[in-house]
Design a protein around this motif. Sequence first.
Motif, mmCIF file in Angstrom:
data_model
loop_
_atom_site.group_PDB
_atom_site.id
_atom_site.type_symbol
_atom_site.label_atom_id
_atom_site.label_comp_id
_atom_site.label_asym_id
_atom_site.label_seq_id
_atom_site.Cartn_x
_atom_site.Cartn_y
_atom_site.Cartn_z
ATOM 1 N N ALA A 10 53.576 -19.459 -45.924
ATOM 2 C CA ALA A 10 53.657 -18.648 -47.142
ATOM 3 C C ALA A 10 54.558 -17.438 -46.937
ATOM 4 C CB ALA A 10 52.255 -18.209 -47.559
ATOM 5 N N GLN A 11 54.488 -16.827 -45.760
ATOM 6 C CA GLN A 11 55.371 -15.695 -45.471
ATOM 7 C C GLN A 11 56.839 -16.124 -45.475
ATOM 8 O OE1 GLN A 11 53.955 -12.798 -42.323
ATOM 9 N NE2 GLN A 11 52.532 -14.491 -41.929
ATOM 10 N N LEU A 12 57.113 -17.266 -44.838
ATOM 11 C CA LEU A 12 58.488 -17.779 -44.825
ATOM 12 C C LEU A 12 58.990 -18.033 -46.246
ATOM 13 C CD1 LEU A 12 58.575 -20.361 -41.877
ATOM 14 C CD2 LEU A 12 60.044 -18.366 -42.140
ATOM 15 N N GLU A 13 58.129 -18.649 -47.063
ATOM 16 C CA GLU A 13 58.559 -19.009 -48.414
ATOM 17 C C GLU A 13 58.713 -17.798 -49.322
ATOM 18 O OE1 GLU A 13 59.687 -22.173 -48.987
ATOM 19 O OE2 GLU A 13 59.331 -22.005 -46.834
ATOM 20 N N PRO B 187 61.657 -18.427 -37.140
ATOM 21 C CA PRO B 187 60.743 -17.350 -36.748
ATOM 22 C C PRO B 187 60.114 -16.714 -37.983
ATOM 23 C CG PRO B 187 63.006 -16.590 -36.635
ATOM 24 C CD PRO B 187 63.067 -18.059 -36.950
ATOM 25 N N PRO B 188 58.935 -16.124 -37.863
ATOM 26 C CA PRO B 188 58.338 -15.434 -39.014
ATOM 27 C C PRO B 188 59.194 -14.253 -39.419
ATOM 28 C CG PRO B 188 57.113 -14.961 -36.995
ATOM 29 C CD PRO B 188 58.096 -16.036 -36.652
ATOM 30 N N PRO B 189 59.238 -13.931 -40.707
ATOM 31 C CA PRO B 189 60.086 -12.812 -41.159
ATOM 32 C C PRO B 189 59.576 -11.480 -40.632
ATOM 33 C CG PRO B 189 58.703 -13.607 -42.945
ATOM 34 C CD PRO B 189 58.520 -14.572 -41.823
ATOM 35 N N LEU C 33 57.884 -7.359 -46.725
ATOM 36 C CA LEU C 33 57.321 -6.469 -47.737
ATOM 37 C C LEU C 33 58.249 -6.338 -48.940
ATOM 38 C CD1 LEU C 33 55.797 -3.624 -45.516
ATOM 39 C CD2 LEU C 33 54.557 -5.365 -46.842
ATOM 40 N N CYS C 34 59.538 -6.210 -48.660
ATOM 41 C CA CYS C 34 60.529 -6.084 -49.737
ATOM 42 C C CYS C 34 60.519 -7.327 -50.624
ATOM 43 C CB CYS C 34 61.910 -5.852 -49.146
ATOM 44 S SG CYS C 34 63.215 -5.643 -50.377
#
Length: 574
Positions: free
Chosen positions: A267-270, A296-298, A304-305
């Motif tokens: 979900a973080q990547l997307e 890699p994870p963002p 946040l942005c």
Amino acid sequence: MERAFQDLLHHIRRFAPGVFLAALVVAAFSNTFSVPFLLDDGPTIPGNASLRSLSAIGDVLFPPPDVYSAGRPLLNLSFALNYAIGGTAVGGYHFVNLAIHLAAAFAAYGLVRRIVLLPIFAGAPGGTSRIVALIVAAVWAVHPLQTASVTYISQRAESLMGLFYLLTLYGFLRGVQTGSAAWLATAIGLCAGGMLTKEVMITAPLVVFLIDWQWVSGTVREAWRKRWYFHLGMAATWLPLAGLMIASSLGKRAVGLGQGLSWFDYAQLECTAIVHYLRLVFWPDGLVFDYGANLPPPALGPLLCCGVILATLLLLTGFGLKQKFLWAAPLAVFFLLLAPTSSIVPVAGQPIAENRLYLPLLAIIGVTTIAVGKIFPRLGLWVLGGCAVALAGFTHARNHDFRSEVAIWSDTVAKRPHNQRAAVYLSEAYRSAGNPQAAIDTLLDAIRRNPNSGELHNNVAAAFATSGRPNEALPHLEAAIQLNPNLAAAHENYGAVLLTTGKVAPALTSLRRALALNPQSAGAHNFAGLCLLQLGELNAAAVEFETTLQLDPSYAAARTNLELVRQHIAQRPR
């Protein structure tokens, strides 16, 4: 005479948009017909045994689960028809891809024109509706992002599904506007066809209901009251899709939970991916053919942005739907179309892919065109028309990057230097092009960026071995095994290299370890047979060669080895 002239003008006005649209699309993609098979194309077409005979229609429609087009009967059938006509010659596949995309462009034109003529859009005059529809369809069809779905052959999955999707929406609006039950039934049939093509079609019944609610009926209750039977029919098309998804085992294509990537990390990547997609819609610079699997994870700042941007857009969409703003439904469609691949269900093999924007792109372009047309009624539409022509030029230039395997993988590695998969494919492309040193240098450079990758060490070792430099391969194989003890390919290559250096017993030990990890490896069985042959264990060697041929009947070296060992057995004193 005057009447004939008027008729001529009428026909010109009627057919001119189609001629212009077709000419623009063909010009943008005219340099794609010799683009080679890339990435998934190999196992999808040359390596797909289910395409070989149309008479075995069951195999064509239901290939093994590990095939890319498994669970997508109409997609695999389209490839089988291509294969029946032209074998593995790439030109035919590109011709069909372009024809499908051109048909989708015409469907987009018809759909947008139907939408603009809805009463909620104040019943724009026919001429205006044609102009708006032409601009939207043209900008969408020749946008550089579409190279991912048109030029890349196996992504016919996206464009063919997109064609069914657009025709489904067109059939619905045509049925509503003409009161034709036949058109509504046709829309259901087209939706079912899309379900047999790609899983993203799962959103179509929801999108149709959304359009009915927002633009046609006005409320959810009224949409259901007027056409509950139709919407139930649309929902019924989920049933065959569900069966296909279960039978084809999406997990074999690295889709779903349990693929080594948690739903939260995905979900973080997307979250960052969707914002990236939006940027590419308005500024399609730096397009990437393959973003890689091990992303890699963002970082916290960009995450946040992007999270703020995405949350704001979702809140605006929800508010706009409640207030019936015209721009809200297309934004909702954008998010619905991306939901199957860009939410929380991991697509571990390809977390980011530009082909996923094939249809969502149309929603954003439609909103932008209508907004610009309202703010700058004449100038804005002329500017957007000019943008369509310019985008066609950029797309033609982007297609030039696909001219060869070396070209497209070099472009990918330059833009995504940490993409291990791209480095491996670039190395293979150099090797196929007769440049083994460039193949080795590519992988060594990738190892400097990813020193803890057992897969990269294994690949560079294989490159050294095929170049006749086994002693340089051994340290990399030892590193690969140390980094990833369960990497079967590394154990197999280690055994093969040890065998070439005369270390037969250690080679057999390594090959047996490889077979314990992957008993289906024909190569490991063949090398194990060679080891046993040199150790004088002829019967055991024969068993290994026979197993090799059972796994891969086309393995010519194993057939020769089996004949040799049988001769030795026959010559032994009784």
